[in-house]
Design a protein around this motif. Sequence first.
Motif, PDB file in Angstrom:
ATOM      1  N   VAL A 140     -53.260  36.894  46.502  1.00 56.65           N
ATOM      2  CA  VAL A 140     -51.716  36.733  46.795  1.00 56.65           C
ATOM      3  C   VAL A 140     -51.846  34.896  46.896  1.00 56.65           C
ATOM      4  N   ASN A 141     -52.798  34.253  47.572  1.00 59.02           N
ATOM      5  CA  ASN A 141     -52.922  32.911  47.732  1.00 59.02           C
ATOM      6  C   ASN A 141     -53.164  32.264  46.376  1.00 59.02           C
ATOM      7  N   VAL A 142     -53.769  32.906  45.341  1.00 58.06           N
ATOM      8  CA  VAL A 142     -54.124  32.268  44.011  1.00 58.06           C
ATOM      9  C   VAL A 142     -52.791  32.472  43.289  1.00 58.06           C
ATOM     10  N   GLY A 143     -51.936  33.241  43.391  1.00 62.20           N
ATOM     11  CA  GLY A 143     -50.694  33.334  42.926  1.00 62.20           C
ATOM     12  C   GLY A 143     -49.650  32.392  43.116  1.00 62.20           C
ATOM     13  N   THR A 144     -49.655  32.158  44.475  1.00 58.19           N
ATOM     14  CA  THR A 144     -48.577  31.049  45.024  1.00 58.19           C
ATOM     15  C   THR A 144     -49.027  29.877  44.456  1.00 58.19           C
ATOM     16  N   LEU A 145     -50.365  29.612  44.699  1.00 63.04           N
ATOM     17  CA  LEU A 145     -51.051  28.267  44.300  1.00 63.04           C
ATOM     18  C   LEU A 145     -50.865  27.968  42.651  1.00 63.04           C
ATOM     19  N   THR A 146     -50.904  29.043  41.966  1.00 59.78           N
ATOM     20  CA  THR A 146     -50.738  28.898  40.392  1.00 59.78           C
ATOM     21  C   THR A 146     -49.375  28.497  40.139  1.00 59.78           C
ATOM     22  N   LEU A 147     -48.140  29.194  40.839  1.00 60.88           N
ATOM     23  CA  LEU A 147     -47.129  29.023  40.413  1.00 60.88           C
ATOM     24  C   LEU A 147     -46.729  27.480  40.670  1.00 60.88           C
ATOM     25  N   TRP A 148     -47.143  26.692  41.973  1.00 63.90           N
ATOM     26  CA  TRP A 148     -46.806  25.683  42.406  1.00 63.90           C
ATOM     27  C   TRP A 148     -47.420  24.560  41.298  1.00 63.90           C
ATOM     28  N   ARG A 149     -48.821  24.888  40.989  1.00 64.49           N
ATOM     29  CA  ARG A 149     -49.405  24.147  40.039  1.00 64.49           C
ATOM     30  C   ARG A 149     -48.765  24.062  38.583  1.00 64.49           C
ATOM     31  N   TYR A 150     -48.371  25.103  38.162  1.00 66.60           N
ATOM     32  CA  TYR A 150     -47.436  25.032  36.798  1.00 66.60           C
ATOM     33  C   TYR A 150     -46.059  24.466  36.905  1.00 66.60           C
ATOM     34  N   LEU A 151     -45.517  24.401  38.249  1.00 68.05           N
ATOM     35  CA  LEU A 151     -44.387  23.808  38.331  1.00 68.05           C
ATOM     36  C   LEU A 151     -44.676  22.235  38.322  1.00 68.05           C
ATOM     37  N   LEU A 152     -45.685  21.709  38.834  1.00 66.52           N
ATOM     38  CA  LEU A 152     -46.005  20.444  38.788  1.00 66.52           C
ATOM     39  C   LEU A 152     -46.208  19.993  37.399  1.00 66.52           C
ATOM     40  N   LEU A 153     -47.374  20.708  36.807  1.00 61.32           N
ATOM     41  CA  LEU A 153     -47.776  20.445  35.443  1.00 61.32           C
ATOM     42  C   LEU A 153     -46.592  20.571  34.416  1.00 61.32           C
ATOM     43  N   GLY A 154     -45.493  21.205  34.653  1.00 66.48           N
ATOM     44  CA  GLY A 154     -44.309  21.285  33.613  1.00 66.48           C
ATOM     45  C   GLY A 154     -43.440  20.241  34.018  1.00 66.48           C
ATOM     46  N   ILE A 155     -43.400  19.735  35.209  1.00 65.90           N
ATOM     47  CA  ILE A 155     -42.793  18.310  35.630  1.00 65.90           C
ATOM     48  C   ILE A 155     -43.408  17.334  34.735  1.00 65.90           C
ATOM     49  N   ALA A 156     -44.755  16.980  34.735  1.00 60.51           N
ATOM     50  CA  ALA A 156     -45.558  16.082  34.020  1.00 60.51           C
ATOM     51  C   ALA A 156     -45.193  16.126  32.707  1.00 60.51           C
TER      52      ALA A 156
END
Length: 199
Positions: A140-156
């Motif tokens: 569960v933690n990995v899924g949430t962290l991964t979603l936030w990660r790709y949100l940030l990478l997408g913005i970059a």
Amino acid sequence: MSREILFTALFIGLLFLTLVYALVKKQLPTALLGLTALVGVADIFVMSAIYDHSRFILWQGWGTYAGFYGSAFMMGSLLYALCLWPQLHQLAEDESARAMTPLLRFYLLGFVLATVAVIVMFSAVAPNLAQGISIKTAAVNVGTLTLWRYLLLGIALVLLVTYVTRLPRKSLPALLSLALMITITGEFLGRYAFFSVGG
């Protein structure tokens, strides 16, 4: 660990020599720069191998290598672009955009490799979800962290594409700095997810 220490020390030493030469001679030493890059690539491989050969099953496999190289390509391309800003500043706007295109491709390559690594990691996690509460919580933690990660990478990524296609070159340092900080934050979340799965 001894190999990691050896290659990291060698890479830092060559990088220092490259920087000193560039500052003194006011030009980049092509041969030395190429050797430094090769040692850096080997260093990432050695670092990845430590986790691949660990006792944690979810760290084993080529997904770990893809994740490490993906992070290096994304952050390295942005950092290199910032270091090249004085040279890019002297180019015309269209030439500056063309010079940024290879760096954008490196970022995209890193993005793809990081995505492959995440897919491999989740495919390894899924069969083990029923083994215990710690695995479930970690997933569960990995899924949430991964979603936030790709949100940030997408913005970059959007910032980089926007610069190459539209924005004037005078905005390059601020844009690249912002993209680099966002990418580092996203990759920090990715590393945290990686270690939480292994632990």
